[in-house]
Structure formats: C-alpha cells, structure tokens
Write a protein that holds these residues in place. Structure first.
Motif, short mmCIF file in Angstrom:
data_model
loop_
_atom_site.label_atom_id
_atom_site.label_comp_id
_atom_site.label_asym_id
_atom_site.label_seq_id
_atom_site.Cartn_x
_atom_site.Cartn_y
_atom_site.Cartn_z
N LEU A 1 0.84 -1.20 0.00
CA LEU A 1 0.00 0.00 0.00
C LEU A 1 0.87 1.26 0.00
CD1 LEU A 1 -2.68 -0.93 2.70
CD2 LEU A 1 -3.05 -0.77 0.23
N PRO A 2 0.43 2.35 -0.65
CA PRO A 2 1.16 3.62 -0.55
C PRO A 2 1.27 4.03 0.92
CG PRO A 2 -0.54 3.75 -2.23
CD PRO A 2 -0.76 2.46 -1.51
N LYS A 3 2.43 4.60 1.28
CA LYS A 3 2.69 4.91 2.69
C LYS A 3 3.05 6.39 2.87
CE LYS A 3 2.66 0.63 4.58
NZ LYS A 3 1.94 -0.08 3.53
N ASP A 4 2.37 7.27 2.14
CA ASP A 4 2.73 8.69 2.16
C ASP A 4 1.56 9.59 2.56
OD1 ASP A 4 1.18 8.28 -0.06
OD2 ASP A 4 2.55 9.25 -1.47
N ARG A 5 0.58 9.03 3.27
CA ARG A 5 -0.63 9.77 3.60
C ARG A 5 -0.57 10.28 5.03
NH1 ARG A 5 -5.84 9.40 1.27
NH2 ARG A 5 -6.99 11.25 1.91
N ARG A 6 -0.12 11.51 5.22
CA ARG A 6 -0.08 12.11 6.55
C ARG A 6 -1.37 12.89 6.78
NH1 ARG A 6 3.81 12.88 10.28
NH2 ARG A 6 5.46 12.20 8.87
N CYS A 7 -2.06 12.59 7.89
CA CYS A 7 -3.35 13.22 8.18
C CYS A 7 -3.20 14.47 9.05
CB CYS A 7 -4.26 12.23 8.90
SG CYS A 7 -4.60 10.72 7.97
N VAL A 8 -2.16 14.52 9.88
CA VAL A 8 -1.99 15.62 10.85
C VAL A 8 -0.68 16.33 10.57
CG1 VAL A 8 -1.82 16.22 13.29
CG2 VAL A 8 -3.29 14.31 12.58
N ASN A 9 -0.77 17.58 10.12
CA ASN A 9 0.44 18.33 9.79
C ASN A 9 0.21 19.83 9.97
OD1 ASN A 9 3.10 18.62 8.98
ND2 ASN A 9 2.61 18.64 6.80
N PRO A 10 0.05 20.29 11.23
CA PRO A 10 -0.21 21.71 11.46
C PRO A 10 1.01 22.57 11.11
CG PRO A 10 0.21 20.58 13.52
CD PRO A 10 0.13 19.52 12.47
N GLY A 11 0.77 23.87 11.00
CA GLY A 11 1.84 24.77 10.60
C GLY A 11 3.01 24.80 11.56
N PHE A 12 2.78 24.44 12.82
CA PHE A 12 3.87 24.45 13.81
C PHE A 12 4.58 23.12 13.91
CE2 PHE A 12 -0.26 23.94 16.01
CZ PHE A 12 -0.09 22.65 16.52
N ALA A 13 4.22 22.16 13.07
CA ALA A 13 4.86 20.83 13.12
C ALA A 13 6.34 20.94 12.73
CB ALA A 13 4.16 19.88 12.17
N PRO A 14 7.17 20.03 13.24
CA PRO A 14 8.58 20.03 12.81
C PRO A 14 8.68 19.55 11.36
CG PRO A 14 8.10 18.07 14.11
CD PRO A 14 6.87 18.93 14.17
N VAL A 15 9.85 19.68 10.78
CA VAL A 15 10.07 19.15 9.43
C VAL A 15 10.17 17.64 9.57
CG1 VAL A 15 11.65 19.09 7.47
CG2 VAL A 15 11.25 21.23 8.70
N TRP A 16 9.24 16.92 8.92
CA TRP A 16 9.23 15.47 9.05
C TRP A 16 10.36 14.85 8.25
CZ3 TRP A 16 6.45 14.74 13.04
CH2 TRP A 16 5.28 15.47 13.25
N ASP A 17 10.94 13.79 8.77
CA ASP A 17 12.07 13.13 8.12
C ASP A 17 11.60 12.43 6.85
OD1 ASP A 17 14.06 13.62 10.30
OD2 ASP A 17 12.53 12.56 11.42
#
Length: 272
Positions: free
Chosen positions: A256-272
């Motif tokens: 399955l595709p594994k690139d679906r992020r549901c929670v990503n507010p403007g104050f989130a860190p830069v995800w790896d």
C-alpha cells in the motif's frame, strides 16, 4: 491486554484516544470504555476534556493502580513555569494525585530542551508523573533528546498507520527500547474503505479498520490509541487483537502507498 514495559511503567498496547471528544459525550465514552476493559486513556490539555475524563475515571470504580492515564503539555507552555502551571491544571481537572505519563505534545522552535526536560524530570522525581515522554518529535529532535540530553523518555507518540511509513523513526526507537505510540492509527477513518484492507478483513471475518489496527499491534514496541466514542467501535478495536494476519496479508499491506499524513499543522517540525 498486552503491555509494553518502559521506564518503570506498564503501558497497555491498546488505549483510547480522546481528541475531539467533549463534555458529557466524552465522559460517557470513557466510562463505557473502562467498563469494556480499556485501561489506557490518552488525553491532553489542548483537548479540553480532562475534566470529563476525570469524572469518568471517578465514576468507573476502576482501581487507580490498574489504570494508565497519559496527558500532554501544549507547545505554547514549554517554559519551565509554563509546564508547571499546565501540569497542575491538568492534574486538578483529572482529579488525580498523579498521571502515569506526561508528554510534550508538540516541539516548539522556542523550546529550551535542557530546561524543559529538567522540569519534566522534577515532576517525575516528585511523584506527580510516573514517566515522561514526547509526541510528534522527528528523528533529529529525538536523537537530541535521547543522546545529548539523555532524557529518560518512555515513548514518542506520533501519527502512524498503514498509509504512513515511519520506518526510520520506528527503527531508532526500537534500538533504544522506546515504544512508539501510534495516534490516528486508522488514518482518521480512511482505512475503512481501502479495498486491500477490506479484502483482508473479509478473509478473517473482520473489518478493514480491525485489520489496520492489528497490523500496528503486531509490531514490536508499538502501541495504538484509536479514538472511538461508540461502544460498538470500542469493542471492535478490542476484538482486533484476536485477528491473525498471515504472510500474504502482510505483503499486501506492505504494498500500500505509505505517504498519507493526516496531521500536519503549521507548527509541526520538518518530518524526516
């Protein structure tokens, strides 16, 4: 119920998430979950439901030593005095003399990590929380906390589900014997209509959501906290523990595709 041992606490691997549950609906949901056998309740100051959860715990009759309660400090309150104030308010609303796990809800660009963890360590030393940890920390921040500050964190709580790959983070946590607690484990309901998961579910007499949840719980060092307000959903999540996924199922899920992020507010860190 299976447990994970971490920093002196026993963390039930399946818990109840409570984000967006409010007031009487929250109280009824938590009280019902405790009646069904849940022993891990997850909340946060930002959720605005600690008081309702405290009422549910008080009414449940469940012995305090049998219950795991997690709450979190919001990213705007990470100065030492801010943490203290937020913690005292949370404890009062929960009507408890201690929590089992206190987390930094989100990192902040302005946080002073050494001062922050010194304050958290004092709360633990004073017996107000049995363990401390983090949520939404990326790999770089996590390494700083674990390797430089050497903070005794009991978990990193992050979004994790069949539609989002967290392999690098999960491997690092596993190497340090730190659990990953998966929030949004059902991708905010998106897994329910996935054809692959539905097909696997039919094979096992289960729902797509149950398959997705069992996929998480089959992974070493992973706990999950699906939100569920209805008794039927809470029981279905408990029943997911009994599904036996086979190699064929695991290969199908891996594809399955594994690139679906549901929670990503403007104050989130830069995800790896």
């Amino acid at each position: 119920m299976e447990y994970l041992q971490t920093q002196g606490i026993r963390l039930p691997r399946l818990g109840l998430g409570t984000f967006r549950l409010q007031g009487d609906a929250c109280r009824v949901a938590v009280e019902g979950a405790l009646g069904l056998g849940y022993r891990h309740i997850d909340t946060a100051e930002m959720y605005g439901n600690e008081e309702a959860i405290g009422d549910a715990i008080a009414a449940s009759g469940v012995a305090r030593e049998d219950l795991h309660v997690t709450t979190k400090v919001w990213h705007e309150n990470l100065a030492p005095d801010g943490i203290r104030h937020a913690f005292d308010a949370s404890l009062k609303k929960l009507k408890l003399d201690h929590v089992d796990l206190y987390l930094v809800h989100w990192p902040s660009k302005r946080m002073n990590l050494p001062a922050m963890f010194e304050t958290l360590a004092m709360l633990k030393q004073e017996g107000f929380t049995r363990a401390i940890g983090v949520a939404n920390f990326n790999l770089a921040l996590l390494k700083t906390v674990v390797e430089d500050i050497k903070a005794p964190i009991a978990c990193n709580q992050v979004e994790y589900h069949v539609m989002l790959d967290q392999t690098p983070l999960r491997q690092y946590l596993a190497a340090k014997a730190i659990p990953l607690v998966a929030y949004c484990p059902l991708a905010q309901g998106r897994v329910a209509s996935d054809p692959t998961l539905m097909a696997i579910g039919r094979k096992h007499g289960a729902s797509a959501a149950q398959v997705a949840l069992k996929w998480l719980l089959d992974q070493d060092g992973v706990a999950a906290i699906p939100k569920a307000s209805r008794a039927e959903s809470q029981q279905a999540n408990l029943d997911a523990q009994n599904i036996g996924l086979d190699d064929e199922d695991m290969k199908a899920i891996a594809a399955l595709p594994k690139d679906r992020r549901c929670v990503n507010p403007g104050f989130a860190p830069v995800w790896d």
